[in-house]
Design an enzyme around this catalytic site. Structure first.
Site, PDB file in Angstrom:
ATOM      1  N   ASP A  42       0.826  -1.206   0.000  1.00  0.00           N
ATOM      2  CA  ASP A  42       0.000   0.000   0.000  1.00  0.00           C
ATOM      3  C   ASP A  42       0.861   1.258   0.000  1.00  0.00           C
ATOM      4  O   ASP A  42       0.340   2.376  -0.093  1.00  0.00           O
ATOM      5  CB  ASP A  42      -1.008   0.006   1.151  1.00  0.00           C
ATOM      6  CG  ASP A  42      -0.372  -0.131   2.527  1.00  0.00           C
ATOM      7  OD1 ASP A  42       0.872  -0.162   2.618  1.00  0.00           O
ATOM      8  OD2 ASP A  42      -1.119  -0.217   3.521  1.00  0.00           O
ATOM      9  N   SER A  43       2.183   1.082   0.034  1.00  0.00           N
ATOM     10  CA  SER A  43       3.106   2.204  -0.181  1.00  0.00           C
ATOM     11  C   SER A  43       2.900   2.823  -1.555  1.00  0.00           C
ATOM     12  O   SER A  43       3.338   3.950  -1.802  1.00  0.00           O
ATOM     13  CB  SER A  43       4.558   1.743  -0.029  1.00  0.00           C
ATOM     14  OG  SER A  43       4.855   0.690  -0.936  1.00  0.00           O
ATOM     15  N   LYS A 116      -0.632  -9.329   3.289  1.00  0.00           N
ATOM     16  CA  LYS A 116       0.124  -8.842   4.442  1.00  0.00           C
ATOM     17  C   LYS A 116      -0.742  -7.856   5.207  1.00  0.00           C
ATOM     18  O   LYS A 116      -1.443  -7.043   4.608  1.00  0.00           O
ATOM     19  CB  LYS A 116       1.424  -8.157   4.008  1.00  0.00           C
ATOM     20  CG  LYS A 116       2.260  -7.623   5.184  1.00  0.00           C
ATOM     21  CD  LYS A 116       3.640  -7.165   4.738  1.00  0.00           C
ATOM     22  CE  LYS A 116       3.607  -5.855   3.987  1.00  0.00           C
ATOM     23  NZ  LYS A 116       3.175  -4.717   4.861  1.00  0.00           N
ATOM     24  N   GLU A 185       9.912  -3.501  10.521  1.00  0.00           N
ATOM     25  CA  GLU A 185      10.262  -2.212   9.924  1.00  0.00           C
ATOM     26  C   GLU A 185      10.788  -1.227  10.959  1.00  0.00           C
ATOM     27  O   GLU A 185      10.151  -0.984  11.986  1.00  0.00           O
ATOM     28  CB  GLU A 185       9.051  -1.609   9.207  1.00  0.00           C
ATOM     29  CG  GLU A 185       9.364  -0.287   8.521  1.00  0.00           C
ATOM     30  CD  GLU A 185       8.281   0.186   7.575  1.00  0.00           C
ATOM     31  OE1 GLU A 185       8.441   1.277   6.998  1.00  0.00           O
ATOM     32  OE2 GLU A 185       7.273  -0.532   7.404  1.00  0.00           O
TER      33      GLU A 185
END
Length: 272
Positions: A42-43, A116, A185
């Site tokens: 979704d980046s 994810k 992350e």
């Protein structure tokens, strides 16, 4: 590529490479480069659609881009990278049924193999278990979780003892819930290194040091195409500058045909 292959890679000590793609061109390039996993993240809301966060990305947009990514591969399906797509904000936080419908929509209408999602709250764990019971593989995501930007911000996580203990506990719960891998992350490298030994499934790092089972990067960051470059993603190419200069050369040419003559174009070779 199957999800079980990634667990085998961890046992063999083979590094797992994960790159993002958002359309057919980017997926064909990432496939040709040899990535094990292609993440339709979704980046893309920030990289492609111009948003300042990932929150505005919709399920329809994720499906649109996932289908484009899957169409871009050249190799037979059995030899293609594993495709994992993000479940966008509010597609799984509002209940198990909605999450199953969202994940099913993405996988049913593309050749993606897994989804994810972020976090390890009790409600999220129930969603993960339900998805896996329905035959949908799930990758987890801990540390800096972009869908929680208004709560956590875009800053390094797991910096104190309490948050470090929580991320160890959360990673174990994600494994027990059935996740086949976890993205970590923007956490300290030493924490990621210890966590890798704490669980049996692969730990994929981004801004989490070099001692993970694999690494994931936004492809635009590696190619130097991003306007705002993350501190943990060193570009390996001045892609933005190269593109601008090439386009300037074409625009400023007095004879456009001489910049890229048709004879040379016809001789170019495809990666397929």
């Amino acid at each position: 590529m199957q999800t079980t292959e990634l667990v085998r890679f961890k046992k063999l000590g083979k590094q797992i490479s994960v790159l993002t793609a958002w359309d057919a061109i980017s997926s064909s390039i990432v496939e040709a480069a040899g990535a094990d996993v292609v993440l339709v993240g979704d980046s893309l809301g920030m990289v492609v659609l111009g948003h300042s966060t990932t929150l505005p990305v919709t399920l329809d947009q994720m499906l649109h881009h996932t289908k484009a990514v899957c169409r871009g591969f050249c190799k037979p399906l059995s030899k293609q990278p594993l495709v994992v797509c993000d479940l966008p904000f509010l597609s799984y936080q509002c209940g198990e049924d909605k999450a199953v419908e969202a994940a099913g929509t993405l996988l049913k209408n593309s050749t993606a193999s897994a989804v994810k999602l972020e976090g390890a709250e009790p409600e999220t764990l129930l969603v993960i278990k339900r998805l896996i019971r329905m035959g949908i593989p799930v990758m987890g995501h801990l540390g800096l979780t972009p869908q929680s930007v208004h709560q956590l911000g875009y800053k390094s996580q797991a910096r104190d003892k309490d948050s470090q203990e929580k991320i160890f506990k959360d990673s174990k719960m994600l494994q027990e819930s059935g996740c086949f891998a976890i993205v970590l992350e923007h956490i300290p490298g030493e924490i990621a290194s210890r966590l890798k030994k704490h669980i049996d499934i692969p730990v994929i790092g981004i801004g989490a040091g070099n001692d993970c089972d694999g690494q994931v990067r936004v492809t635009a960051d590696i190619l130097g195409l991003s306007i705002a470059q993350p501190p943990f993603a060193k570009p390996l190419l001045a892609g933005r500058e190269l593109c601008i200069n090439a386009l300037k050369e074409w625009i400023n040419s007095t004879d456009l045909d001489q910049v890229n003559p048709t004879t040379k174009t016809s001789e170019s070779k495809s990666d397929c």
